[in-house]
Design a protein around this motif. Structure first.
Motif, PDB file in Angstrom:
ATOM      1  N   TYR A 147       0.764  -1.330   0.220  1.00  0.00           N
ATOM      2  CA  TYR A 147       0.312   0.101  -0.544  1.00  0.00           C
ATOM      3  C   TYR A 147       1.081   1.208  -0.078  1.00  0.00           C
ATOM      4  N   THR A 148       0.449   1.992  -1.022  1.00  0.00           N
ATOM      5  CA  THR A 148       1.407   3.568  -0.680  1.00  0.00           C
ATOM      6  C   THR A 148       1.865   4.154   0.824  1.00  0.00           C
ATOM      7  N   ALA A 149       2.176   4.105   1.509  1.00  0.00           N
ATOM      8  CA  ALA A 149       1.798   4.756   2.706  1.00  0.00           C
ATOM      9  C   ALA A 149       2.446   5.807   2.862  1.00  0.00           C
ATOM     10  N   GLY A 150       2.991   6.536   1.732  1.00  0.00           N
ATOM     11  CA  GLY A 150       2.666   8.758   1.832  1.00  0.00           C
ATOM     12  C   GLY A 150       4.189   8.524   0.541  1.00  0.00           C
ATOM     13  N   PRO A 151       4.170   9.785   0.264  1.00  0.00           N
ATOM     14  CA  PRO A 151       3.305  10.909   0.590  1.00  0.00           C
ATOM     15  C   PRO A 151       2.245  11.033   0.260  1.00  0.00           C
ATOM     16  N   GLY A 152       1.086  12.216   0.839  1.00  0.00           N
ATOM     17  CA  GLY A 152       0.416  12.386   0.266  1.00  0.00           C
ATOM     18  C   GLY A 152      -0.040  13.054   0.971  1.00  0.00           C
ATOM     19  N   LEU A 153      -1.836  12.548   0.874  1.00  0.00           N
ATOM     20  CA  LEU A 153      -2.934  13.170   2.088  1.00  0.00           C
ATOM     21  C   LEU A 153      -3.244  12.613   3.042  1.00  0.00           C
ATOM     22  N   MET A 154      -2.552  12.500   4.602  1.00  0.00           N
ATOM     23  CA  MET A 154      -2.511  12.266   5.466  1.00  0.00           C
ATOM     24  C   MET A 154      -4.121  11.275   6.226  1.00  0.00           C
ATOM     25  N   GLY A 155      -5.728  11.684   5.760  1.00  0.00           N
ATOM     26  CA  GLY A 155      -6.833  11.250   6.253  1.00  0.00           C
ATOM     27  C   GLY A 155      -6.564   9.991   5.065  1.00  0.00           C
ATOM     28  N   ALA A 156      -6.023  10.194   3.608  1.00  0.00           N
ATOM     29  CA  ALA A 156      -6.646   9.497   1.745  1.00  0.00           C
ATOM     30  C   ALA A 156      -5.768   8.276   2.636  1.00  0.00           C
ATOM     31  N   LEU A 157      -4.121   8.814   3.178  1.00  0.00           N
ATOM     32  CA  LEU A 157      -3.163   7.672   3.211  1.00  0.00           C
ATOM     33  C   LEU A 157      -3.831   6.379   4.293  1.00  0.00           C
ATOM     34  N   LEU A 158      -4.074   7.006   5.584  1.00  0.00           N
ATOM     35  CA  LEU A 158      -4.708   6.023   5.829  1.00  0.00           C
ATOM     36  C   LEU A 158      -5.649   5.002   6.061  1.00  0.00           C
ATOM     37  N   VAL A 159      -7.170   5.360   4.589  1.00  0.00           N
ATOM     38  CA  VAL A 159      -7.702   4.395   4.432  1.00  0.00           C
ATOM     39  C   VAL A 159      -6.911   3.342   3.896  1.00  0.00           C
ATOM     40  N   PHE A 162       2.033   2.421   9.038  1.00  0.00           N
ATOM     41  CA  PHE A 162       2.970   2.913   8.151  1.00  0.00           C
ATOM     42  C   PHE A 162       1.644   3.757   7.526  1.00  0.00           C
ATOM     43  N   ALA A 163       1.502   5.851   8.072  1.00  0.00           N
ATOM     44  CA  ALA A 163       1.879   6.461   7.114  1.00  0.00           C
ATOM     45  C   ALA A 163       2.186   7.503   7.475  1.00  0.00           C
ATOM     46  N   ARG A 164       2.865   8.419   5.942  1.00  0.00           N
ATOM     47  CA  ARG A 164       3.691   9.213   5.907  1.00  0.00           C
ATOM     48  C   ARG A 164       2.899  10.104   5.342  1.00  0.00           C
ATOM     49  N   PRO A 165       2.549  11.996   5.513  1.00  0.00           N
ATOM     50  CA  PRO A 165       2.273  12.905   4.491  1.00  0.00           C
ATOM     51  C   PRO A 165       2.988  13.055   4.164  1.00  0.00           C
TER      52      PRO A 165
END
Ligand code: KG4
Ligand code: ZN
Length: 330
Positions: free
Chosen positions: A78-90, A323-326
């Motif tokens: 899964y894409t853990a970042g970079p990106g929009l935090m809420g979107a990444l968390l889904v 693991f998610a990192r904007p």
């Protein structure tokens, strides 16, 4: 080994299955363009909610399309970042939960590494080492790639990313979101009339700066009659300046590194004029040029499944943390 790939970093919900030997098995994508269109850009909260609605149905669809059962899946990337935090968390929470339920590893993938490896899904992928130009909505990076995970930064944008410059310029010309493709369409009707600068090409180095180009466009637009004709000619001049600047820097990067392979990826690499100018430059310098197919230039699940599969083969997966990192440097 089948790897499920999940991409939810911005405004596309995308899922794919990649097999280490058989290649890409299935991929699907839901674009949120309609959701964000009336706001002129991505609304993060709406993006997250839409990912929540679409992700599970898309995972079911990809499994159906590839005729696989959950027990066939050997890992979930899964894409853990970079990106929009809420979107990444889904994406992160869904991937980690499924990985736990299915008892397989979860692999956190860097979104730009996904883009970088997208051309590996094509029939004729490049051999290592090569120079890579990554041009997306959030990044403009020139790097040398010696192998998977062996990346060295040569240059980057000091202000706006290439895609961001396209989007902002499109907006000031009154074009709809997403601006990059809209500006390219308008530029196709334009004629050479205005001469725009090629930023940072008159001095050594491999960094970029695109915010001045945007201001130059604004000034030219304000001093014009703002007719349809003017807009098309301005879009043409902007796109030419972008394409030529990128080609000059890539030529320099190939010269400096002594490499003769160039890979170009990320949403902006779908731009036909940029492709044309890079092709011309590579022909002159006798370098080989590699692109993803147009649908894999922009965000997709296939590149995440591929990157995850490579990481898994190299035995790199994470513990149970979500693991998610904007923000996440590559
Ligand atoms: O890689 P991507 O889908 O998402 C990010 O990781 O940012 O790139 C999206 C960017 C946007 O700025 C979009 O306007 C730009 O790529 N883009 C284009 C074209 N297609 C997408 N820019 C110029 N010409 C295009 N044909
Ligand atoms: Zn992207």
């Amino acid at each position: 080994m089948y790897v499920l790939g999940i991409e939810t970093s911005c405004d596309e919900t995308a899922v794919a299955v990649y097999h280490a030997d058989k290649g890409l098995i299935a991929h699907t994508l839901h674009s949120q363009i309609q959701t964000h269109n009336e706001y002129g850009g991505v609304v993060p909260e709406l993006a997250s909610r839409d990912h929540v609605r679409k992700l599970i149905p898309l995972i079911r669809q990809v499994l159906r399309d590839s005729r696989l059962k959950p027990s066939d899946i050997g890992g979930i990337a899964y894409t853990a970042g970079p990106g929009l935090m809420g979107a990444l968390l889904v994406g992160a929470a869904t991937a980690r939960s499924l990985a736990w339920a299915w008892q397989v590893p979860a692999i956190a993938v860097h979104h730009m590494e996904g883009h970088l490896l997208a051309p590996m899904l094509e029939e004729r992928p490049p051999d290592f080492p090569f120079v890579a130009l990554l041009i997306s909505g959030g990044h403009t990076l020139l790097i040398t790639v010696e192998g998977i995970g062996r990346y060295r930064l040569l240059g980057e944008s000091l202000d706006d990313a290439a895609g961001e410059a396209f989007d902002k310029t499109a907006k000031l010309l009154g074009l709809d979101y997403p601006g990059g493709p809209a500006l390219a369409t308008l530029a196709a009707q334009g004629k050479p009339r205005f001469k725009f600068p090629r930023p940072m090409t008159d001095r050594p180095g491999l960094d970029f700066s695109f915010s001045g180009l945007k201001t130059f466009t604004l000034n030219t637009y304000q001093n014009s009659e703002r007719s349809g004709r003017d807009k098309a000619d301005i879009a043409f001049a902007f796109q030419q300046a972008m394409a030529e600047t990128l080609a000059i820097k890539c030529r320099r990067a190939l010269q400096q590194t002594g490499l003769n392979r160039l890979l170009v990826a990320g949403g902006v690499s779908a731009n036909l004029e940029i492709r044309r100018q890079l092709e011309q430059m590579c022909k002159q310098t006798r370098a080989d040029l590699f692109f993803p197919r147009p649908q894999f230039c922009t965000d997709n699940g296939a590149m995440i499944a591929y990157a995850g599969c490579q990481r898994l083969l190299a035995q790199q997966s994470q513990d149970l943390n979500i693991f998610a990192r904007p923000r996440w440097p590559m």
